[in-house]
Scaffold this motif. Structure first.
Motif, PDB file in Angstrom:
ATOM      1  N   ALA A 104     -15.677  -6.047  -0.562  1.00 45.93           N
ATOM      2  CA  ALA A 104     -14.226  -5.944  -0.374  1.00 45.93           C
ATOM      3  C   ALA A 104     -13.807  -7.047   0.588  1.00 45.93           C
ATOM      4  CB  ALA A 104     -13.850  -4.579   0.198  1.00 45.93           C
ATOM      5  N   LYS A 105     -12.689  -7.667   0.274  1.00 43.18           N
ATOM      6  CA  LYS A 105     -12.197  -8.773   1.108  1.00 43.18           C
ATOM      7  C   LYS A 105     -12.033  -8.341   2.571  1.00 43.18           C
ATOM      8  CE  LYS A 105      -8.124 -11.670   1.539  1.00 43.18           C
ATOM      9  NZ  LYS A 105      -6.707 -11.645   1.181  1.00 43.18           N
ATOM     10  N   ALA A 106     -11.583  -7.095   2.757  1.00 44.85           N
ATOM     11  CA  ALA A 106     -11.317  -6.620   4.120  1.00 44.85           C
ATOM     12  C   ALA A 106     -12.592  -6.252   4.873  1.00 44.85           C
ATOM     13  CB  ALA A 106     -10.372  -5.421   4.081  1.00 44.85           C
ATOM     14  N   PHE A 107     -13.739  -6.193   4.185  1.00 46.32           N
ATOM     15  CA  PHE A 107     -15.025  -5.847   4.809  1.00 46.32           C
ATOM     16  C   PHE A 107     -15.993  -7.035   4.690  1.00 46.32           C
ATOM     17  CE2 PHE A 107     -14.735  -1.008   3.642  1.00 46.32           C
ATOM     18  CZ  PHE A 107     -13.866  -0.787   4.693  1.00 46.32           C
ATOM     19  N   PRO A 108     -15.828  -8.106   5.451  1.00 39.49           N
ATOM     20  CA  PRO A 108     -16.744  -9.241   5.310  1.00 39.49           C
ATOM     21  C   PRO A 108     -18.182  -8.876   5.685  1.00 39.49           C
ATOM     22  CG  PRO A 108     -15.297  -9.507   7.218  1.00 39.49           C
ATOM     23  CD  PRO A 108     -14.821  -8.303   6.485  1.00 39.49           C
ATOM     24  N   VAL A 109     -19.120  -9.498   4.983  1.00 37.63           N
ATOM     25  CA  VAL A 109     -20.535  -9.218   5.247  1.00 37.63           C
ATOM     26  C   VAL A 109     -20.933  -9.833   6.595  1.00 37.63           C
ATOM     27  CG1 VAL A 109     -22.905  -9.630   4.454  1.00 37.63           C
ATOM     28  CG2 VAL A 109     -21.110  -9.102   2.792  1.00 37.63           C
ATOM     29  N   ILE A 110     -21.614  -9.031   7.413  1.00 37.39           N
ATOM     30  CA  ILE A 110     -22.156  -9.533   8.687  1.00 37.39           C
ATOM     31  C   ILE A 110     -23.581 -10.028   8.455  1.00 37.39           C
ATOM     32  CG2 ILE A 110     -22.865  -8.885  11.026  1.00 37.39           C
ATOM     33  CD1 ILE A 110     -20.605  -6.779  10.967  1.00 37.39           C
ATOM     34  N   LYS A 111     -24.373  -9.185   7.787  1.00 39.94           N
ATOM     35  CA  LYS A 111     -25.751  -9.564   7.477  1.00 39.94           C
ATOM     36  C   LYS A 111     -26.308  -8.617   6.412  1.00 39.94           C
ATOM     37  CE  LYS A 111     -30.203 -10.548   9.600  1.00 39.94           C
ATOM     38  NZ  LYS A 111     -31.045 -10.537  10.779  1.00 39.94           N
ATOM     39  N   ASP A 112     -26.946  -9.163   5.390  1.00 44.74           N
ATOM     40  CA  ASP A 112     -27.575  -8.366   4.323  1.00 44.74           C
ATOM     41  C   ASP A 112     -26.639  -7.258   3.822  1.00 44.74           C
ATOM     42  OD1 ASP A 112     -29.797 -10.002   4.635  1.00 44.74           O
ATOM     43  OD2 ASP A 112     -30.856  -8.604   5.938  1.00 44.74           O
ATOM     44  N   LEU A 113     -26.949  -5.998   4.169  1.00 41.16           N
ATOM     45  CA  LEU A 113     -26.171  -4.870   3.654  1.00 41.16           C
ATOM     46  C   LEU A 113     -25.154  -4.360   4.682  1.00 41.16           C
ATOM     47  CD1 LEU A 113     -29.154  -2.929   2.011  1.00 41.16           C
ATOM     48  CD2 LEU A 113     -27.638  -4.628   0.962  1.00 41.16           C
ATOM     49  N   VAL A 114     -24.984  -5.087   5.770  1.00 38.94           N
ATOM     50  CA  VAL A 114     -24.084  -4.658   6.859  1.00 38.94           C
ATOM     51  C   VAL A 114     -22.752  -5.392   6.730  1.00 38.94           C
ATOM     52  CG1 VAL A 114     -23.761  -4.524   9.360  1.00 38.94           C
ATOM     53  CG2 VAL A 114     -26.067  -4.306   8.377  1.00 38.94           C
ATOM     54  N   VAL A 115     -21.662  -4.625   6.688  1.00 38.34           N
ATOM     55  CA  VAL A 115     -20.331  -5.238   6.625  1.00 38.34           C
ATOM     56  C   VAL A 115     -19.521  -4.843   7.854  1.00 38.34           C
ATOM     57  CG1 VAL A 115     -20.334  -5.241   4.094  1.00 38.34           C
ATOM     58  CG2 VAL A 115     -19.259  -3.345   5.317  1.00 38.34           C
ATOM     59  N   ASN A 116     -18.468  -5.608   8.086  1.00 38.33           N
ATOM     60  CA  ASN A 116     -17.586  -5.357   9.229  1.00 38.33           C
ATOM     61  C   ASN A 116     -16.481  -4.382   8.791  1.00 38.33           C
ATOM     62  OD1 ASN A 116     -15.766  -5.374  11.298  1.00 38.33           O
ATOM     63  ND2 ASN A 116     -15.714  -7.602  11.523  1.00 38.33           N
ATOM     64  N   ARG A 117     -16.546  -3.163   9.295  1.00 41.64           N
ATOM     65  CA  ARG A 117     -15.546  -2.145   8.922  1.00 41.64           C
ATOM     66  C   ARG A 117     -14.540  -1.902  10.040  1.00 41.64           C
ATOM     67  NH1 ARG A 117     -19.460   2.552   7.136  1.00 41.64           N
ATOM     68  NH2 ARG A 117     -20.695   1.534   8.739  1.00 41.64           N
ATOM     69  N   SER A 118     -14.419  -2.858  10.955  1.00 45.83           N
ATOM     70  CA  SER A 118     -13.474  -2.660  12.068  1.00 45.83           C
ATOM     71  C   SER A 118     -12.014  -2.521  11.619  1.00 45.83           C
ATOM     72  CB  SER A 118     -13.623  -3.766  13.114  1.00 45.83           C
ATOM     73  OG  SER A 118     -13.410  -5.015  12.533  1.00 45.83           O
ATOM     74  N   PRO A 119     -11.606  -3.007  10.411  1.00 45.22           N
ATOM     75  CA  PRO A 119     -10.237  -2.697   9.972  1.00 45.22           C
ATOM     76  C   PRO A 119      -9.950  -1.196   9.968  1.00 45.22           C
ATOM     77  CG  PRO A 119     -11.146  -4.423   8.592  1.00 45.22           C
ATOM     78  CD  PRO A 119     -12.268  -3.952   9.467  1.00 45.22           C
ATOM     79  N   PHE A 120     -10.940  -0.367   9.644  1.00 47.31           N
ATOM     80  CA  PHE A 120     -10.742   1.091   9.683  1.00 47.31           C
ATOM     81  C   PHE A 120     -10.393   1.547  11.110  1.00 47.31           C
ATOM     82  CE2 PHE A 120     -13.194   3.107   5.846  1.00 47.31           C
ATOM     83  CZ  PHE A 120     -12.279   2.543   4.980  1.00 47.31           C
TER      84      PHE A 120
END
Ligand code: SF4
Ligand code: FES
Length: 255
Positions: A104-120
């Motif tokens: 998802a555009k709003a959840f950029p990948v940080i590493k491998d299977l970890v995404v940034n969900r700070s928008p939530f």
């Protein structure tokens, strides 16, 4: 059982990433999917390779930390289940599994299977609270809550903010998450004074974070590990439209 895994490997946000093939041998059918990855990671570490990064905490389906796509399904093939509670007996010997992060555009990948969900976090910070005068806690039974409303609010409060709804939605929309967070306060008497401000503020925060629009695909409801109903989206839209109709409010509207 033996499995072939194709896992998304991406060393950081700037890395374009790629699928990497691994053979998982003698997988225990009673292991969880994360435990299967733990074993694979131990083998990678022994070979001097970088372990696969994934998020987890409780491993009991309650914290919302875990989550990734398995063969295109958020949290994998079992309904109402987080990936930490998904067991390998759901798969069979010889299966080929594609494991990818939330897309998802709003959840950029940080590493491998970890995404940034700070928008939530920012959506919740915009209105997911009730304003109370500080002091000692009031007697719990001073505000009677009808049982039906308490149950409905609890249904919404089960959202663990995992992000699966966003990942599965073709539009990358966050309506199911946001509506659950709006509803679990807007249904209760304690949430009424800020009901319409809350809906307005949280929907606008959601839009500013770059999530897509809702087209009623209902893919979100299908993959939600807490089986949150899309009925909450309709509730949120009603409160939002009412707030828009009269402008930003600082006092309750009549319902
Ligand atoms: S609504 Fe369901 S899928 Fe979406 S964040 Fe909450 S628990 Fe996860
Ligand atoms: S690790 Fe907490 S819900 Fe999966």
């Amino acid at each position: 059982m033996n499995l072939t895994l194709h896992v998304w490997r991406q060393s950081g946000p700037a890395d374009p990433g790629r699928m990497v093939k691994y053979e998982a041998k003698d997988v225990n059918a009673h292991a969880s999917f994360l435990e299967m990855l733990d074993v694979l990671n131990e083998q990678l570490a022994e070979r001097g390779e970088e372990p696969i990064a994934f998020e987890h905490d409780c491993r009991e389906g309650i914290c919302g930390s875990c989550g990734f796509m398995i063969n295109g399904e958020a949290h994998g093939p079992q309904r109402g289940t987080t990936v930490c509670q998904l067991h390998m007996r759901q798969f069979k010997d010889g299966d080929v599994l594609h494991v990818e992060p939330w897309r998802a555009k709003a959840f950029p990948v940080i590493k491998d299977l970890v995404v940034n969900r700070s928008p939530f976090d920012r959506i919740v910070a915009s209105g997911g609270f009730v304003s109370l005068a500080t002091g000692s806690a009031p007697e719990a039974n001073l505000i009677p809550v009808p049982k039906a409303l308490a149950d409905r609010a609890m249904d919404a409060a089960q959202c663990i903010a995992c992000g699966a709804c966003v990942a599965q939605c073709p539009n990358g929309a966050a309506q199911l998450f946001t509506s659950a967070k709006v509803a679990h306060l807007n249904l209760l008497p304690q949430g009424q004074p800020e009901r319409y401000d809350r809906a307005l503020s949280m929907v606008e925060a959601m839009e500013q974070e770059g999530f897509g629009a809702c087209s009623n695909y209902a893919e979100c409801e299908a993959v939600c590990p807490k089986e949150i109903s899309i009925d909450f989206i309709a509730r949120m839209n009603r409160d939002y439209l009412k707030a828009k109709a009269v402008g930003v409010l600082k006092s309750p509207l009549s319902t």
